[in-house]
Design a protein around this motif. Structure first.
Motif, PDB file in Angstrom:
ATOM      1  N   LEU A   1      39.647  46.619  45.088  1.00 26.62           N
ATOM      2  CA  LEU A   1      38.404  47.188  45.604  1.00 26.62           C
ATOM      3  C   LEU A   1      37.319  46.141  45.824  1.00 26.62           C
ATOM      4  N   CYS A   2      37.438  44.998  45.165  1.00 29.33           N
ATOM      5  CA  CYS A   2      36.457  43.937  45.406  1.00 29.33           C
ATOM      6  C   CYS A   2      36.990  42.870  46.357  1.00 29.33           C
ATOM      7  N   VAL A   3      38.298  42.773  46.522  1.00 28.96           N
ATOM      8  CA  VAL A   3      38.855  41.784  47.444  1.00 28.96           C
ATOM      9  C   VAL A   3      38.418  42.088  48.876  1.00 28.96           C
TER      10      VAL A   3
ATOM     11  N   LEU B   1      36.167  40.231  39.339  1.00 35.33           N
ATOM     12  CA  LEU B   1      35.432  39.270  40.151  1.00 35.33           C
ATOM     13  C   LEU B   1      36.072  37.891  40.112  1.00 35.33           C
ATOM     14  N   ILE B   2      36.438  37.422  38.908  1.00 38.92           N
ATOM     15  CA  ILE B   2      36.992  36.069  38.820  1.00 38.92           C
ATOM     16  C   ILE B   2      38.414  36.006  39.384  1.00 38.92           C
ATOM     17  N   ILE B   3      39.093  37.154  39.515  1.00 40.57           N
ATOM     18  CA  ILE B   3      40.420  37.174  40.137  1.00 40.57           C
ATOM     19  C   ILE B   3      40.316  37.477  41.628  1.00 40.57           C
ATOM     20  N   GLY B   4      39.473  38.437  41.988  1.00 41.00           N
ATOM     21  CA  GLY B   4      39.393  38.868  43.374  1.00 41.00           C
ATOM     22  C   GLY B   4      38.677  37.890  44.282  1.00 41.00           C
TER      23      GLY B   4
ATOM     24  N   GLY C   1      31.614  45.371  46.266  1.00 45.65           N
ATOM     25  CA  GLY C   1      32.843  45.467  45.475  1.00 45.65           C
ATOM     26  C   GLY C   1      32.575  45.867  44.042  1.00 45.65           C
ATOM     27  N   MET C   2      31.529  45.305  43.432  1.00 41.82           N
ATOM     28  CA  MET C   2      31.195  45.656  42.057  1.00 41.82           C
ATOM     29  C   MET C   2      30.735  47.107  41.945  1.00 41.82           C
ATOM     30  N   ILE C   3      30.041  47.601  42.960  1.00 42.54           N
ATOM     31  CA  ILE C   3      29.626  49.009  42.948  1.00 42.54           C
ATOM     32  C   ILE C   3      30.849  49.913  43.009  1.00 42.54           C
ATOM     33  N   PHE C   4      31.795  49.587  43.885  1.00 47.29           N
ATOM     34  CA  PHE C   4      33.023  50.379  43.973  1.00 47.29           C
ATOM     35  C   PHE C   4      33.722  50.440  42.612  1.00 47.29           C
ATOM     36  N   ILE C   5      33.904  49.269  41.992  1.00 47.63           N
ATOM     37  CA  ILE C   5      34.632  49.209  40.724  1.00 47.63           C
ATOM     38  C   ILE C   5      33.849  49.911  39.623  1.00 47.63           C
TER      39      ILE C   5
END
Length: 321
Positions: free
Chosen positions: A205-207, A118-121, A251-255
């Protein structure tokens, strides 16, 4: 003639209008049942039936020939507790089973990777959607961010070995820069290397979802907020952040779902020094202990469902979209 409507007395429509509406309603088109039948059949055969089979097999007994039909809770007990769990005089009193602790380790790794993704994407998605003005450059840079995802997952995992090894690129660079006197071994086959590899593998996946959520925001709203005196932080806190939450949640669900079932990276990058629920399932499947593998699969599935429900409770996607 008038009839009572929602906002008072309403005139009755002419008879020919009523007949035309009724005719249109009767002509419903292609039956809905035929439209949903292929997808329903597919989900029943390849999702529902396998899940039912896993649940049934979890109560069977393992044998030299594979499985023996039975009804036992022994495998569930082995998952949750150890010998002496209920004995106050035992050192294992109220100590969870090793497989339950493995599931918690899997959840902990997953939450850690989700945080770093999250903090990178998010900044990457924010830059692509907010800072890049031309659509063609947005699309080009977004596709460039997706390039690693076009290669095989296993190849991307194995590629970390020459990067993190004692004679790898990262160790060589640190020694040449004088940061280290000699190559270090903590990069490879460690929690640090494992986490770094997972973040690189799954950050894409979160980007995507965050990028599309941010791209949907009407720029006129942002300009109106600035005209009213809001600074950049206030604009982000009150407008951009809340409106991007659906993309963050998706995105968080995917990851979360992908990493919970992860096993290949734990073997390749961590060298098998840690166990995840995915590796446990793989190992027990390899020795044909299918009932216990099924128990671990059910516990993993329940943990995934709980995690997804929590994310959806924090962010109501239906209200935000």
């Amino acid at each position: 003639m008038q009839h009572r409507g929602l906002i008072g007395e309403q005139p009755t429509p002419p008879a020919h209008v009523v007949a035309a509406v009724r005719k249109i309603r009767r002509e419903s088109g292609f039956p809905v049942g035929w439209l949903v039948a292929p997808a329903t059949l597919w989900l029943f055969l390849f999702l529902l039936l396998p899940l039912i089979g896993i649940v049934v097999f979890s109560f069977w007994e393992a044998s030299a020939k594979g499985m023996t039909p039975d009804f036992t809770l022994r495998h569930y007990g082995a998952f949750f507790v150890v010998d002496g769990f209920f004995d106050p005089n035992s050192r294992n009193f109220l100590t969870p089973g090793v497989f339950a602790r493995t599931l918690w380790t899997t959840v902990r790794f997953t939450l850690t990777v989700m945080f770093f993704c999250l903090i990178i994407g998010y900044p990457v998605a924010f830059f692509l959607s907010m800072q890049v003005k031309a659509f063609k450059w947005q699309l080009a840079l977004f596709l460039l961010a997706m390039v690693p995802f076009w290669t095989s997952y296993l190849i991307r995992a194995v590629a970390w070995l020459p990067m993190l090894g004692r004679r790898g690129l990262l160790n060589t660079a640190l020694v040449n820069l004088g940061i280290l006197d000699k190559p270090t071994s903590f990069l490879l086959y460690s929690e640090f290397g494992y986490t770094m590899a997972l973040v690189q593998l799954y950050v894409v996946l979160c980007v995507g979802p965050i990028f599309f959520s941010l791209a949907k925001i009407d720029r006129a709203i942002l300009e109106a907020a600035r005209d009213m005196g809001a600074n950049s932080f206030q604009v982000f806190r009150e407008i951009i952040g809340p409106l991007s939450l659906p993309g963050v949640a998706i995105g968080m669900i995917f990851i979360f779902v992908m990493i919970m079932g992860e096993f290949a990276t734990a073997v390749v990058v961590y060298g098998g020094k840690t166990s995840t629920t995915g590796t446990v399932i793989l190992n027990y499947y390899a020795i044909a202990n299918y009932p216990f593998a099924a128990v671990n699969a059910i516990m993993l599935m329940l943990a995934m469902m709980i995690g997804v429900v929590i994310i959806l409770r924090v962010v109501d996607i239906r209200k935000e979209l």
